[in-house]
Design a protein around this motif. Structure first.
Motif: not given
Length: 455
Positions: A79-80, A82
């Motif tokens: 998620e980070t 991305q």
């Protein structure tokens, strides 16, 4: 008593032959294909003659510009991470420039990271959305690389990471960004891997390698990276390496494959060994093997903006000459920026190699280590071309005295000259030695080369 002794001797001989036969048969079983040594030598010939290649490590990690293992080092989750996918926009990507720079530097082949450990694909794979065609690039960057380098006459190589920190089924191990705080806490891994299925990832890996070897024409090299067998690692069984290599050979029969599939038990499990980032002194122990050392211009493979341990021109030449003089290859790495170009330090390094190779490449291409009958002058190195009967003396320490002593060379040479301009170097005999007259003023090359025409 003598009859009994003879009987025991005969029995011992039969047992030795039996065990030898078992050993030979066992060895024969540990073979994936049926290629002969001569066939392999012919398949590898262009590579062993070329000696010099370009590695290109490029991916999303060029945006953080803090090392290609930044996702691992900083334990970044998908998620980070991305944001780097979302911002990837290589507007200055011109692979034709890359190819011209590689060719000018004297590189005969190139290997591009089609997918590194982060899992991002530079090619248009139908098995993932995590690829360049879904970024602002909106195109298959691997295809453009292939077309550009092939147009320059450079052999095409693909790097493909066996590891994938983005794929949801790649099980968490000691190198994964999501590993426990204590890397060796074996009890923590089962819970972290709940719902992950390595068999699904294994099929993904197989499918993507098949794509790469099916969609871009003839591929000359495949660099698979890397295995780390053990309780918290991954090895040949995790990759189904034997069947993977069979598929590779089936799709590209002439391809050359590195040694990182963990198939050391097989006589044909790899084509060459890959000492990485080692000293020139350590390279000497690979003499007699088929090998390629992979090295960086700096301390990182991917673009690292603030890293400042760049090798000097002399250090780069030392790597190239030492590799050749011990019968091996050198592949030098460039890590392009996130905008898709080589930064100025890489360009400076390539330009310096281009100048030297333009004048001295004959001492590298088609060369290997010299016969043992030729002693190496103090502090210098020798390379040798058996086909042309030329011996090359690389003057690491330029003689201030104006003479170069070649011990034991009497009667072995018929002509001597500088390689860069074919200017004659006169010599005389001194016992069993030859004394070459060398100009006091050193030629403009960091390491000049003397070419000796042998009898």
């Amino acid at each position: 008593m003598k009859k009994i002794q003879r009987l025991f001797s005969l029995l011992f001989l039969l047992m030795a032959l039996l065990f030898t036969g078992i050993s030979v048969n066992a060895q024969a079983k540990l073979s994936i294909g049926r290629e002969t040594a001569r066939q392999k030598e012919k398949r590898m010939q262009w590579w062993t003659e070329g000696r010099f290649g370009m590695f290109i490590h490029w991916g999303l990690y060029a945006l953080p510009a803090r090392h290609e293992w930044v996702k691992n080092r900083e334990r970044i989750n998908n998620e980070t991470y991305q944001k780097y996918f979302d911002e990837f926009n290589p507007d200055l990507f011109e692979p034709k420039k890359w190819a011209k720079e590689a060719r000018a530097a004297g590189m005969k082949y190139a290997v591009l990271t089609t997918k590194h450990h982060e899992g991002f694909c530079l090619f248009d794979s139908k098995y993932t959305d995590y690829k360049a065609t879904n970024t602002s690039a909106k195109r298959d960057l691997v295809k453009e690389y292939v077309d550009a380098f092939r147009a320059e006459g450079i052999k095409i190589g693909f790097y493909y990471s066996l590891i994938d920190w983005h794929h949801p089924d790649f099980t968490i191990d000691k190198y994964h960004p999501l590993r426990p705080a204590n890397d060796d806490d074996t009890a923590a891994y089962p819970a972290l891997n709940k719902g992950r299925n390595m068999a699904i990832y294994r099929k993904y890996l197989y499918n993507q390698v098949t794509e790469l070897l099916s969609n871009y024409g003839k591929i000359d090299i495949l660099w698979l990276d890397f295995s780390y067998p053990g309780k918290l690692g991954k090895g040949k069984d995790d990759w189904d390496a034997v069947n993977l290599l069979k598929q590779i050979r089936k799709l590209q029969p002439g391809i050359i494959v590195d040694n990182r599939l963990n198939l050391e038990d097989y006589t044909d499990g790899a084509d060459f060994v890959t000492p990485e980032q080692v000293s020139t002194k350590e390279l000497e122990k690979y003499k007699g093997k088929v090998w390629e050392t992979c090295q960086t211009f700096s301390g990182s493979w991917g673009y690292y903006r603030d890293e400042d341990t760049w090798k000097t021109h002399r250090q780069l030449l030392d790597l190239l000459i030492t590799s050749t003089s011990n019968g091996g290859n050198l592949i030098l790495n460039v890590g392009p920026t996130a905008r898709g170009e080589f930064d100025y330090r890489a360009n400076n390094a390539l330009d310096s190699m281009a100048q030297w190779m333009h004048a001295n490449s004959k001492a590298i291409y088609n060369c290997t280590y010299a016969p043992e009958t030729f002693l190496v002058p103090d502090n210098d190195k020798l390379t040798y071309n058996a086909a042309t009967k030329r011996l090359y003396v690389h003057l690491f320490e330029y003689p201030a005295s104006g003479t170069l002593t070649l011990k034991g060379y009497k009667g072995k040479i018929k002509y001597a000259q500088f390689l860069h301009d074919d200017s004659e170097l006169q010599y005389k005999e001194d016992g069993n030695d030859l004394i070459l007259t060398i100009p006091i003023k050193k030629p403009r090359f960091e390491i000049p080369v003397v070419e000796l025409v042998l009898n």
